[in-house]
Enzyme design. Structure first.
Site, PDB file in Angstrom:
ATOM      1  CE  LYS A 149      -4.378  -1.584   1.865  1.00  0.00           C
ATOM      2  NZ  LYS A 149      -5.416  -1.424   2.862  1.00  0.00           N
TER       3      LYS A 149
ATOM      4  CE  LYS B  19     -13.432  -2.957  -1.468  1.00  0.00           C
ATOM      5  NZ  LYS B  19     -13.551  -2.760  -0.023  1.00  0.00           N
TER       6      LYS B  19
ATOM      7  CE  LYS C 218      -4.661  -7.605  -2.712  1.00  0.00           C
ATOM      8  NZ  LYS C 218      -4.979  -7.405  -1.347  1.00  0.00           N
TER       9      LYS C 218
HETATM   10  P1  AMP Z   1     -10.929  -5.173   1.653  1.00  0.00           P
HETATM   11  O1  AMP Z   1     -11.570  -4.785   0.402  1.00  0.00           O
HETATM   12  O2  AMP Z   1      -9.436  -4.968   1.614  1.00  0.00           O
HETATM   13  O3  AMP Z   1     -11.563  -4.580   2.863  1.00  0.00           O
HETATM   14  O4  AMP Z   1     -11.108  -6.762   1.764  1.00  0.00           O
HETATM   15  C1  AMP Z   1     -12.277  -7.380   2.253  1.00  0.00           C
HETATM   16  C2  AMP Z   1     -12.135  -8.886   2.228  1.00  0.00           C
HETATM   17  O5  AMP Z   1     -11.988  -9.351   0.884  1.00  0.00           O
HETATM   18  C3  AMP Z   1     -10.911  -9.419   2.987  1.00  0.00           C
HETATM   19  O6  AMP Z   1     -11.281 -10.599   3.682  1.00  0.00           O
HETATM   20  C4  AMP Z   1      -9.917  -9.755   1.894  1.00  0.00           C
HETATM   21  O7  AMP Z   1      -9.030 -10.787   2.260  1.00  0.00           O
HETATM   22  C5  AMP Z   1     -10.855 -10.218   0.782  1.00  0.00           C
HETATM   23  N1  AMP Z   1     -10.245 -10.021  -0.551  1.00  0.00           N
HETATM   24  C6  AMP Z   1      -9.808  -8.851  -1.080  1.00  0.00           C
HETATM   25  N2  AMP Z   1      -9.307  -9.032  -2.324  1.00  0.00           N
HETATM   26  C7  AMP Z   1      -9.434 -10.365  -2.589  1.00  0.00           C
HETATM   27  C8  AMP Z   1      -9.110 -11.190  -3.720  1.00  0.00           C
HETATM   28  N3  AMP Z   1      -8.573 -10.686  -4.821  1.00  0.00           N
HETATM   29  N4  AMP Z   1      -9.387 -12.511  -3.644  1.00  0.00           N
HETATM   30  C9  AMP Z   1      -9.954 -13.044  -2.537  1.00  0.00           C
HETATM   31  N5  AMP Z   1     -10.273 -12.326  -1.439  1.00  0.00           N
HETATM   32  C10 AMP Z   1     -10.029 -11.008  -1.451  1.00  0.00           C
HETATM   33  N1  TRP Z   2      -7.799  -5.563   6.876  1.00  0.00           N
HETATM   34  C1  TRP Z   2      -8.962  -6.141   6.288  1.00  0.00           C
HETATM   35  C2  TRP Z   2      -8.876  -5.960   4.765  1.00  0.00           C
HETATM   36  O1  TRP Z   2      -8.221  -5.097   4.268  1.00  0.00           O
HETATM   37  C3  TRP Z   2     -10.229  -5.521   6.799  1.00  0.00           C
HETATM   38  C4  TRP Z   2     -10.377  -5.715   8.277  1.00  0.00           C
HETATM   39  C5  TRP Z   2     -10.271  -4.775   9.258  1.00  0.00           C
HETATM   40  C6  TRP Z   2     -10.660  -6.953   8.921  1.00  0.00           C
HETATM   41  N2  TRP Z   2     -10.480  -5.318  10.463  1.00  0.00           N
HETATM   42  C7  TRP Z   2     -10.727  -6.639  10.319  1.00  0.00           C
HETATM   43  C8  TRP Z   2     -10.859  -8.254   8.487  1.00  0.00           C
HETATM   44  C9  TRP Z   2     -10.955  -7.635  11.270  1.00  0.00           C
HETATM   45  C10 TRP Z   2     -11.095  -9.241   9.448  1.00  0.00           C
HETATM   46  C11 TRP Z   2     -11.147  -8.935  10.820  1.00  0.00           C
HETATM   47  O2  TRP Z   2      -9.486  -6.690   4.072  1.00  0.00           O
END
Ligand code: AMP
Ligand code: TRP
Length: 330
Positions: A115, A200, A197
């Site tokens: 990031k 977003k 991967k």
């Molecule tokens: P975030 O959008 O970073 O808050 O991610 C939310 C959830 O989606 C988390 O459990 C991540 O591990 C999962 N996640 C994000 N990107 C991927 C991906 N490309 N494949 C599988 N899981 C994902």
């Molecule tokens: N860090 C996680 C992500 O980017 C989001 C997240 C924040 C999370 N707090 C959490 C996931 C607690 C599981 C449990 O996807």
């Protein structure tokens, strides 16, 4: 006597539309295991401000995400759904944990490295400390399982380490949570670069399938997706693009690998892409319909989130007072 249900906690950031990776890596599993566990799902808006956010848009995206989670099947009768900033104890516990996490361990977090490359103009302390807040989210609720995609594994290791350190120094106040990472779908890859991967923050819109994409967009994005020149369709991990398409197809169609390989025997990549797109379009249609209905019902969303926050706060404040006492804070 029925055994007590294990507790699940997971979180997701309100930083844009949910994509197929979020859905298959996390949300689909949250929905499917709602009966089996006691569930707490958190919209982690405090994590979201580690990257620059427009305040008005952030509020809107927070509510949109709540609507989307409900549209995907999170049932407020079975699960607590709430917004992280509504429960102050998350930030308070993150501070305490900060004082127990070694700099060296925090510096090894690969997501921070990733990031900070993407946000080179805004590498702030919050971005570095992000995993401490995530550990606080999890540890505040006596969590047994954390269902997440593969990219969060390292953060959960850190959570376990800090919990163990705290328990060893004082007494056993924290449960050691376990990551629940799906065997398939834990890492859905970008459609344009299957080495990376799906994310977003990807700047190429055709790399990501959003849950709100129209059928035309979905067909067009899969049509452009990167495959290879082997012209062979099987679950071969070396063929990263094709493997990714087949995994998506399998997870949404519920067919077995054998049946899928039979179905695509002697079929070209163009047809594979069309059939994957078709499955995605059909799968998303009812979710999108629910989402657009719920999005209009802001009062309903507000009431669900308020009720969720009240329930979460009750657990969190009780747990936090125990933790504070251990450390000697009044
Ligand atoms: P975030 O959008 O970073 O808050 O991610 C939310 C959830 O989606 C988390 O459990 C991540 O591990 C999962 N996640 C994000 N990107 C991927 C991906 N490309 N494949 C599988 N899981 C994902
Ligand atoms: N860090 C996680 C992500 O980017 C989001 C997240 C924040 C999370 N707090 C959490 C996931 C607690 C599981 C449990 O996807």
């Amino acid at each position: 006597m029925p055994l007590e249900k294990k507790r699940v906690f997971s979180g997701i950031q309100p930083t844009g539309n949910i994509h197929l990776g979020n859905y298959l890596g996390a949300i689909k599993n949250w929905v499917q295991s709602q009966e089996q566990y006691e569930n707490i799902f958190c919209i982690v808006n405090a994590h979201a401000i580690t990257t620059k956010q427009d305040p008005h848009l952030l509020k809107q995206m927070t509510y949109n995400l709540a609507a989307m989670l409900l549209a995907c099947g999170i049932d407020p009768k079975k699960s607590i759904l709430f917004i992280q900033s509504e429960v102050n104890e998350h930030a308070c516990l993150a501070w305490i944990l900060d004082c127990f996490i070694p700099m060296g361990e925090m510096s090894r977090m690969t997501q921070f490295k990733d990031k900070s490359q993407k946000n080179a103009h805004n590498i702030n302390v919050g971005l570095f400390n992000y995993p401490a807040l995530m550990a606080a989210d999890i540890l505040l609720y006596d969590t047994d399982y954390v269902p997440v995609g593969e990219d969060q594994q390292q953060h959960i290791e850190l959570t376990r380490n800090v919990a163990l350190k705290f328990n060893t120094e004082y007494k056993t106040v924290f449960k050691l949570p376990e990551a629940l990472i799906p065997k398939q779908g834990a890492r859905i890859m970008s459609l344009s670069d299957p080495e990376k991967k799906m994310s977003k923050s990807d700047t190429k819109p055709h790399s990501i399938i959003s849950l709100l994409d129209s059928p035309d967009e979905i067909f067009a994005k899969f049509k452009r997706s990167t495959t290879d020149s082997l012209n062979s369709i099987s679950f071969n991990k070396e063929q990263k693009g094709v493997y990714n398409l087949l995994s998506i197809y399998q997870l949404l169609s519920q067919k077995t690998k054998e049946d899928i390989e039979k179905e695509f025997f002697n079929v070209g990549y163009g047809e594979l892409k069309k059939r994957v797109a078709q499955v995605v379009v059909e799968y998303f249609a009812p979710i999108q319909e629910n989402y657009y209905k719920l999005q209009k019902e802001q009062d309903y969303l507000h009431s669900i989130l308020t009720e969720g926050a009240n329930k979460a706060r009750e657990i969190a404040s009780h747990r936090y007072s125990i933790i504070k006492e251990c450390v000697g804070l009044l």
